[in-house]
Design a protein around this motif. Structure first.
Motif, PDB file in Angstrom:
ATOM      1  N   ALA A  77       1.231  -1.129   0.088  1.00  0.00           N
ATOM      2  CA  ALA A  77       0.160  -0.162  -0.140  1.00  0.00           C
ATOM      3  C   ALA A  77       0.834   0.947   0.229  1.00  0.00           C
ATOM      4  CB  ALA A  77      -0.987   0.001   1.253  1.00  0.00           C
ATOM      5  N   VAL A  78       1.891   0.885   0.086  1.00  0.00           N
ATOM      6  CA  VAL A  78       2.277   1.917   0.821  1.00  0.00           C
ATOM      7  C   VAL A  78       3.004   2.913  -0.786  1.00  0.00           C
ATOM      8  CG1 VAL A  78       5.301   3.207   1.549  1.00  0.00           C
ATOM      9  CG2 VAL A  78       3.557   1.781   3.081  1.00  0.00           C
ATOM     10  N   LEU A  79       4.252   2.084  -1.369  1.00  0.00           N
ATOM     11  CA  LEU A  79       3.573   1.265  -2.435  1.00  0.00           C
ATOM     12  C   LEU A  79       3.333   2.553  -3.443  1.00  0.00           C
ATOM     13  CD1 LEU A  79       6.133  -1.682  -3.479  1.00  0.00           C
ATOM     14  CD2 LEU A  79       7.288   0.340  -2.879  1.00  0.00           C
ATOM     15  N   GLU A  80       2.411   1.766  -3.478  1.00  0.00           N
ATOM     16  CA  GLU A  80       1.663   2.672  -3.998  1.00  0.00           C
ATOM     17  C   GLU A  80       0.599   3.460  -4.212  1.00  0.00           C
ATOM     18  OE1 GLU A  80      -2.127  -2.110  -4.931  1.00  0.00           O
ATOM     19  OE2 GLU A  80      -1.460  -0.832  -3.393  1.00  0.00           O
ATOM     20  N   SER A  81       1.147   4.445  -2.909  1.00  0.00           N
ATOM     21  CA  SER A  81       1.073   5.551  -2.396  1.00  0.00           C
ATOM     22  C   SER A  81       2.109   6.497  -3.412  1.00  0.00           C
ATOM     23  CB  SER A  81       0.305   5.764  -0.958  1.00  0.00           C
ATOM     24  OG  SER A  81       1.672   5.755  -0.387  1.00  0.00           O
ATOM     25  N   ILE A  82       3.356   6.089  -3.533  1.00  0.00           N
ATOM     26  CA  ILE A  82       4.163   6.906  -3.753  1.00  0.00           C
ATOM     27  C   ILE A  82       3.775   7.412  -5.075  1.00  0.00           C
ATOM     28  CG2 ILE A  82       6.609   6.813  -4.666  1.00  0.00           C
ATOM     29  CD1 ILE A  82       7.253   4.936  -2.604  1.00  0.00           C
ATOM     30  N   ASP A  83       4.070   8.723  -5.703  1.00  0.00           N
ATOM     31  CA  ASP A  83       4.039   9.276  -6.921  1.00  0.00           C
ATOM     32  C   ASP A  83       5.546   8.896  -8.138  1.00  0.00           C
ATOM     33  OD1 ASP A  83       3.517  11.852  -8.503  1.00  0.00           O
ATOM     34  OD2 ASP A  83       4.276  13.047  -7.910  1.00  0.00           O
ATOM     35  N   ALA A  84       5.183   8.070  -8.394  1.00  0.00           N
ATOM     36  CA  ALA A  84       5.854   8.027  -9.588  1.00  0.00           C
ATOM     37  C   ALA A  84       7.013   8.970 -10.425  1.00  0.00           C
ATOM     38  CB  ALA A  84       5.232   6.694 -10.407  1.00  0.00           C
ATOM     39  N   ASP A  85       5.780   9.748 -10.568  1.00  0.00           N
ATOM     40  CA  ASP A  85       6.992  10.732 -11.460  1.00  0.00           C
ATOM     41  C   ASP A  85       7.657  11.951 -10.455  1.00  0.00           C
ATOM     42  OD1 ASP A  85       5.721  11.185 -13.634  1.00  0.00           O
ATOM     43  OD2 ASP A  85       3.966  12.110 -13.395  1.00  0.00           O
ATOM     44  N   ALA A  86       7.713  11.656  -8.887  1.00  0.00           N
ATOM     45  CA  ALA A  86       9.224  12.162  -8.356  1.00  0.00           C
ATOM     46  C   ALA A  86       9.130  11.459  -7.405  1.00  0.00           C
ATOM     47  CB  ALA A  86       7.770  13.583  -6.661  1.00  0.00           C
TER      48      ALA A  86
ATOM     49  N   ARG B  13      12.400   0.276  -5.394  1.00  0.00           N
ATOM     50  CA  ARG B  13      11.783  -0.156  -4.481  1.00  0.00           C
ATOM     51  C   ARG B  13      10.599  -1.345  -4.575  1.00  0.00           C
ATOM     52  NH1 ARG B  13      10.245   5.521  -1.877  1.00  0.00           N
ATOM     53  NH2 ARG B  13      12.190   7.265  -2.230  1.00  0.00           N
ATOM     54  N   ALA B  14      10.346  -1.355  -5.750  1.00  0.00           N
ATOM     55  CA  ALA B  14       9.032  -2.386  -6.077  1.00  0.00           C
ATOM     56  C   ALA B  14       9.622  -3.137  -6.581  1.00  0.00           C
ATOM     57  CB  ALA B  14       7.627  -2.169  -7.113  1.00  0.00           C
TER      58      ALA B  14
ATOM     59  N   GLU C  69       3.553  -5.544  -9.290  1.00  0.00           N
ATOM     60  CA  GLU C  69       4.591  -5.380 -10.654  1.00  0.00           C
ATOM     61  C   GLU C  69       3.585  -4.465 -10.824  1.00  0.00           C
ATOM     62  OE1 GLU C  69       2.874  -9.311 -12.146  1.00  0.00           O
ATOM     63  OE2 GLU C  69       4.923 -10.687 -11.459  1.00  0.00           O
ATOM     64  N   ALA C  70       2.596  -3.727 -11.177  1.00  0.00           N
ATOM     65  CA  ALA C  70       1.269  -2.616 -12.185  1.00  0.00           C
ATOM     66  C   ALA C  70       2.457  -1.403 -10.782  1.00  0.00           C
ATOM     67  CB  ALA C  70      -0.297  -2.574 -10.578  1.00  0.00           C
ATOM     68  N   VAL C  71       3.059  -2.067  -9.867  1.00  0.00           N
ATOM     69  CA  VAL C  71       3.974  -0.283  -9.246  1.00  0.00           C
ATOM     70  C   VAL C  71       4.967  -0.185 -10.327  1.00  0.00           C
ATOM     71  CG1 VAL C  71       4.769   0.629  -7.512  1.00  0.00           C
ATOM     72  CG2 VAL C  71       3.103  -0.370  -6.814  1.00  0.00           C
ATOM     73  N   GLN C  72       5.936  -1.418 -10.289  1.00  0.00           N
ATOM     74  CA  GLN C  72       6.688  -1.825 -11.169  1.00  0.00           C
ATOM     75  C   GLN C  72       6.113  -0.344 -12.966  1.00  0.00           C
ATOM     76  OE1 GLN C  72       7.802  -5.632 -10.153  1.00  0.00           O
ATOM     77  NE2 GLN C  72       9.690  -5.363 -10.422  1.00  0.00           N
TER      78      GLN C  72
ATOM     79  N   LYS D  54       4.557   1.319 -13.233  1.00  0.00           N
ATOM     80  CA  LYS D  54       4.048   2.291 -13.101  1.00  0.00           C
ATOM     81  C   LYS D  54       5.241   3.500 -13.391  1.00  0.00           C
ATOM     82  CE  LYS D  54       1.987   4.368  -9.369  1.00  0.00           C
ATOM     83  NZ  LYS D  54       1.142   4.152  -8.158  1.00  0.00           N
ATOM     84  N   GLY D  55       6.387   2.609 -12.726  1.00  0.00           N
ATOM     85  CA  GLY D  55       7.451   3.950 -11.935  1.00  0.00           C
ATOM     86  C   GLY D  55       8.488   3.358 -13.485  1.00  0.00           C
ATOM     87  N   ILE D  56       8.562   2.800 -13.758  1.00  0.00           N
ATOM     88  CA  ILE D  56       9.005   2.080 -15.161  1.00  0.00           C
ATOM     89  C   ILE D  56       8.887   3.058 -16.567  1.00  0.00           C
ATOM     90  CG2 ILE D  56       9.925   1.108 -17.562  1.00  0.00           C
ATOM     91  CD1 ILE D  56       9.347  -1.888 -15.617  1.00  0.00           C
ATOM     92  N   ASP D  57       7.124   3.223 -16.117  1.00  0.00           N
ATOM     93  CA  ASP D  57       6.679   4.143 -17.459  1.00  0.00           C
ATOM     94  C   ASP D  57       6.782   5.745 -16.992  1.00  0.00           C
ATOM     95  OD1 ASP D  57       5.446   2.619 -18.728  1.00  0.00           O
ATOM     96  OD2 ASP D  57       3.788   2.278 -17.904  1.00  0.00           O
ATOM     97  N   ALA D  58       7.613   5.835 -15.716  1.00  0.00           N
ATOM     98  CA  ALA D  58       7.068   7.348 -15.180  1.00  0.00           C
ATOM     99  C   ALA D  58       8.600   7.793 -15.390  1.00  0.00           C
ATOM    100  CB  ALA D  58       7.607   7.186 -13.975  1.00  0.00           C
TER     101      ALA D  58
END
Length: 253
Positions: free
Chosen positions: A61-70, A77-78, A103-106, A108-112
């Protein structure tokens, strides 16, 4: 037939299911065609597995709350949490759910990170164009630039095309750290036009090799175009200085 017993054998039997206190299914695997094996925990082991699952739900949940662009390293991390999750003993169903969320967070991070790099490349191209035009105005035959395009080889091709469009007779080398000041990987690439090669003897692959050898890197290519990497770039300015010195000595001949 219908009168056959189909319940699974749970090992040591109990007189009452309440004796198990807790039950967590941790794994389901195929043993043979038509035969599945499940692994489960009871009592204290099951309670620990439940607690482990709750802990990972919180971390996810903490990972999902992180702003990927920032957060440029969100994908890493994911990935670290995913590695811990794979080694954890917990509910198989929950683990599968959390793995998909991580995996969805990862992604999102890669796309950002791709969006951020695209923005960096666009800014870098504007700087490159201005520097190349100034080099032409100064009558230079070679130019070495410290770029901000990460270690992206595709971006290096954009830089090369921009240089060749503005100054087709200019020998050029670009150096770019994956993360500026990190001391990590750095990309190095060079182009030398035929006219400069014939006039000075400067060759892209020889130029690149001299620079990379001094920095502990490796690469290769042809006389007109070469590329390589430095795995641990501790001093990018030293690489720039060495590249400029080698090219200046060549074109001065």
């Amino acid at each position: 037939g219908d009168d056959a017993s189909v319940e699974f054998c749970g090992g040591t039997h109990v007189s009452n299911t309440a004796d198990a206190e807790a039950f967590v299914l941790t794994e389901e695997t195929a043993v043979a065609k038509g035969i599945r094996r499940i692994t489960a925990l009871t009592r204290e082991a099951a309670k620990r597995a439940v607690a482990e699952g709750e802990d990972f739900e919180g971390r996810t949940a903490v990972l999902e709350s992180i702003d990927a662009d920032a957060t440029p390293d969100l994908d890493k991390r994911a990935g670290a949490v995913r590695k811990d999750l794979d080694a954890a003993e917990m509910s198989a169903a929950l683990k599968s759910e959390l793995r998909a969320r991580i995996e969805a967070v990862q992604k999102k991070g890669i796309d950002a990170k791709k969006r951020l790099l695209a923005g960096r490349v666009d800014k870098c191209l504007n700087v490159v164009k201005a520097d190349v035009e100034q080099a032409l105005a100064d009558g230079k035959k070679s130019l070495v630039l410290n770029l901000d395009i990460g270690a992206d080889s595709k971006a290096s091709q954009k830089v090369i095309k921009a240089v060749q469009k503005i100054a087709p007779e200019l020998a050029f080398m670009g150096v770019s750290e994956e993360e500026a000041g990190s001391g990590g990987k750095a990309l190095c690439f060079a182009i030398v036009p035929d006219s400069v090669m014939k006039e000075t003897g400067l060759k892209a692959n020889v130029w690149l090799k001299d620079v990379l050898d001094a920095a502990g890197g490796r690469g290769g290519g042809k006389p007109g175009n070469a590329q390589g990497q430095v795995p641990n770039c501790e001093d990018v300015e030293a690489i720039i200085t060495n590249a400029e010195s080698f090219a200046n000595d060549a074109v001065a001949v």
